[in-house]
Design a protein around this motif. Structure first.
Motif, PDB file in Angstrom:
ATOM      1  N   PRO A  97       0.807  -1.220   0.000  1.00  0.00           N
ATOM      2  CA  PRO A  97       0.000   0.000   0.000  1.00  0.00           C
ATOM      3  C   PRO A  97       0.840   1.269   0.000  1.00  0.00           C
ATOM      4  CG  PRO A  97       0.025  -0.962   2.183  1.00  0.00           C
ATOM      5  CD  PRO A  97       0.749  -1.912   1.281  1.00  0.00           C
ATOM      6  N   ARG A  98       2.112   1.137   0.389  1.00  0.00           N
ATOM      7  CA  ARG A  98       2.985   2.318   0.426  1.00  0.00           C
ATOM      8  C   ARG A  98       4.415   1.877   0.177  1.00  0.00           C
ATOM      9  NH1 ARG A  98       1.253   4.706   5.572  1.00  0.00           N
ATOM     10  NH2 ARG A  98      -0.620   3.680   4.953  1.00  0.00           N
ATOM     11  N   PHE A  99       5.189   2.777  -0.384  1.00  0.00           N
ATOM     12  CA  PHE A  99       6.616   2.515  -0.561  1.00  0.00           C
ATOM     13  C   PHE A  99       7.365   3.830  -0.630  1.00  0.00           C
ATOM     14  CE2 PHE A  99       4.810   2.157  -4.924  1.00  0.00           C
ATOM     15  CZ  PHE A  99       5.474   3.204  -5.555  1.00  0.00           C
ATOM     16  N   THR A 100       8.648   3.742  -0.326  1.00  0.00           N
ATOM     17  CA  THR A 100       9.552   4.888  -0.413  1.00  0.00           C
ATOM     18  C   THR A 100      10.885   4.378  -0.933  1.00  0.00           C
ATOM     19  OG1 THR A 100       8.526   5.932   1.504  1.00  0.00           O
ATOM     20  CG2 THR A 100      10.705   6.729   0.891  1.00  0.00           C
ATOM     21  N   PHE A 101      11.451   5.081  -1.874  1.00  0.00           N
ATOM     22  CA  PHE A 101      12.792   4.736  -2.327  1.00  0.00           C
ATOM     23  C   PHE A 101      13.434   5.944  -2.989  1.00  0.00           C
ATOM     24  CE2 PHE A 101       9.851   3.435  -5.606  1.00  0.00           C
ATOM     25  CZ  PHE A 101      10.411   3.933  -6.769  1.00  0.00           C
ATOM     26  N   THR A 102      14.723   5.828  -3.196  1.00  0.00           N
ATOM     27  CA  THR A 102      15.513   6.895  -3.789  1.00  0.00           C
ATOM     28  C   THR A 102      16.085   6.400  -5.100  1.00  0.00           C
ATOM     29  OG1 THR A 102      16.060   7.641  -1.563  1.00  0.00           O
ATOM     30  CG2 THR A 102      17.424   8.490  -3.337  1.00  0.00           C
ATOM     31  N   LEU A 103      16.148   7.279  -6.086  1.00  0.00           N
ATOM     32  CA  LEU A 103      16.653   6.895  -7.399  1.00  0.00           C
ATOM     33  C   LEU A 103      17.412   8.038  -8.053  1.00  0.00           C
ATOM     34  CD1 LEU A 103      14.593   8.078  -9.955  1.00  0.00           C
ATOM     35  CD2 LEU A 103      13.055   6.842  -8.459  1.00  0.00           C
ATOM     36  N   CYS A 104      18.077   7.711  -9.124  1.00  0.00           N
ATOM     37  CA  CYS A 104      18.745   8.706  -9.967  1.00  0.00           C
ATOM     38  C   CYS A 104      17.948   8.802 -11.256  1.00  0.00           C
ATOM     39  CB  CYS A 104      20.177   8.279 -10.277  1.00  0.00           C
ATOM     40  SG  CYS A 104      21.201   8.109  -8.827  1.00  0.00           S
ATOM     41  N   CYS A 105      17.755   9.998 -11.722  1.00  0.00           N
ATOM     42  CA  CYS A 105      17.022  10.211 -12.969  1.00  0.00           C
ATOM     43  C   CYS A 105      17.738  11.299 -13.756  1.00  0.00           C
ATOM     44  CB  CYS A 105      15.584  10.604 -12.688  1.00  0.00           C
ATOM     45  SG  CYS A 105      14.606  10.778 -14.192  1.00  0.00           S
ATOM     46  N   GLY A 106      18.378  10.907 -14.851  1.00  0.00           N
ATOM     47  CA  GLY A 106      19.184  11.863 -15.601  1.00  0.00           C
ATOM     48  C   GLY A 106      20.319  12.352 -14.727  1.00  0.00           C
ATOM     49  N   ARG A 107      20.462  13.656 -14.603  1.00  0.00           N
ATOM     50  CA  ARG A 107      21.528  14.216 -13.761  1.00  0.00           C
ATOM     51  C   ARG A 107      21.083  14.448 -12.319  1.00  0.00           C
ATOM     52  NH1 ARG A 107      24.320  18.621 -17.701  1.00  0.00           N
ATOM     53  NH2 ARG A 107      26.029  17.228 -18.269  1.00  0.00           N
ATOM     54  N   HIS A 108      19.846  14.142 -12.040  1.00  0.00           N
ATOM     55  CA  HIS A 108      19.330  14.292 -10.678  1.00  0.00           C
ATOM     56  C   HIS A 108      19.677  13.047  -9.868  1.00  0.00           C
ATOM     57  CE1 HIS A 108      17.041  17.960 -11.361  1.00  0.00           C
ATOM     58  NE2 HIS A 108      16.719  17.454 -12.534  1.00  0.00           N
ATOM     59  N   ARG A 109      20.369  13.245  -8.774  1.00  0.00           N
ATOM     60  CA  ARG A 109      20.756  12.144  -7.887  1.00  0.00           C
ATOM     61  C   ARG A 109      19.989  12.273  -6.573  1.00  0.00           C
ATOM     62  NH1 ARG A 109      22.266  10.708 -12.097  1.00  0.00           N
ATOM     63  NH2 ARG A 109      24.375  10.597 -12.861  1.00  0.00           N
ATOM     64  N   GLY A 110      19.568  11.146  -6.015  1.00  0.00           N
ATOM     65  CA  GLY A 110      18.896  11.175  -4.722  1.00  0.00           C
ATOM     66  C   GLY A 110      17.454  11.626  -4.781  1.00  0.00           C
ATOM     67  N   VAL A 111      16.784  11.448  -5.914  1.00  0.00           N
ATOM     68  CA  VAL A 111      15.366  11.793  -6.021  1.00  0.00           C
ATOM     69  C   VAL A 111      14.585  10.788  -5.171  1.00  0.00           C
ATOM     70  CG1 VAL A 111      13.391  11.973  -7.577  1.00  0.00           C
ATOM     71  CG2 VAL A 111      15.664  12.748  -8.326  1.00  0.00           C
ATOM     72  N   ARG A 112      13.719  11.290  -4.324  1.00  0.00           N
ATOM     73  CA  ARG A 112      12.970  10.415  -3.410  1.00  0.00           C
ATOM     74  C   ARG A 112      11.510  10.359  -3.829  1.00  0.00           C
ATOM     75  NH1 ARG A 112      11.312  11.550   2.604  1.00  0.00           N
ATOM     76  NH2 ARG A 112      10.725   9.456   3.241  1.00  0.00           N
ATOM     77  N   LEU A 113      10.992   9.143  -3.983  1.00  0.00           N
ATOM     78  CA  LEU A 113       9.578   8.924  -4.257  1.00  0.00           C
ATOM     79  C   LEU A 113       8.952   8.253  -3.049  1.00  0.00           C
ATOM     80  CD1 LEU A 113      10.638   9.331  -7.170  1.00  0.00           C
ATOM     81  CD2 LEU A 113       8.912   7.724  -7.889  1.00  0.00           C
ATOM     82  N   ARG A 114       7.822   8.764  -2.640  1.00  0.00           N
ATOM     83  CA  ARG A 114       7.091   8.186  -1.515  1.00  0.00           C
ATOM     84  C   ARG A 114       5.638   8.054  -1.936  1.00  0.00           C
ATOM     85  NH1 ARG A 114       6.529  11.183   4.129  1.00  0.00           N
ATOM     86  NH2 ARG A 114       7.365  12.758   2.758  1.00  0.00           N
TER      87      ARG A 114
END
Length: 154
Positions: A97-114
């Motif tokens: 039902p919920r998740f949180t993680f961090t990813l890199c997208c292009g030149r963006h590092r440490g993008v957090r999705l919750r």
């Protein structure tokens, strides 16, 4: 036609391979099917519990294990990168039902999705990069600036 095809093959597949469960989990995740997690879990447990009788002692099936991780990371989260930016089309599953993680997208590092039920937060760390382009379900295009956290309804 998509749903009819999926239904046709679900009734006829013997699932003699751990990869079969994985593929069905992927297909059902993208169809937003409630059984997606059941197939993912089946693929994960197949090697760990050695349901096929004796092959796990040799080693786990790396294709199946890597595929189940990919199913969770991309299939269930609906993450894709492309020229429009980061596309996020999560599948709502009772088992996750919920998740949180961090990813890199292009030149963006440490993008957090919750993700919480019905809501998604995207946090982009401070950086000299421009805003992160994001596409949400319904082709809603938006951006999140560095140093900003934004919440969205799904």
């Amino acid at each position: 036609m998509w749903r009819a095809t999926v239904s046709y093959y679900l009734r006829r597949t013997s699932h003699g391979s751990t990869l079969s469960s994985l593929v069905h989990g992927w297909v059902l995740a993208r169809q937003k099917g409630a059984d997606a997690w059941r197939y993912c879990e089946e693929a994960l447990l197949a090697d760990v519990a050695d349901i096929q009788g004796g092959t796990t002692g040799e080693s786990v099936h790396l294709g199946a294990m890597a595929g189940t991780i990919d199913l969770v990371e991309r299939g269930i989260t609906g993450l894709e990168t492309g020229p429009e930016g980061l596309r996020v089309t999560p599948v709502s599953l009772a088992e996750i039902p919920r998740f949180t993680f961090t990813l890199c997208c292009g030149r963006h590092r440490g993008v957090r999705l919750r993700m919480l039920p019905g809501r998604l937060a995207i946090t982009v760390p401070d950086s000299p990069e421009g805003p992160l382009a994001v596409v949400l379900p319904g082709d809603r295009k938006l951006s999140v600036a560095p140093g900003q956290e934004r919440w969205f309804r799904l």
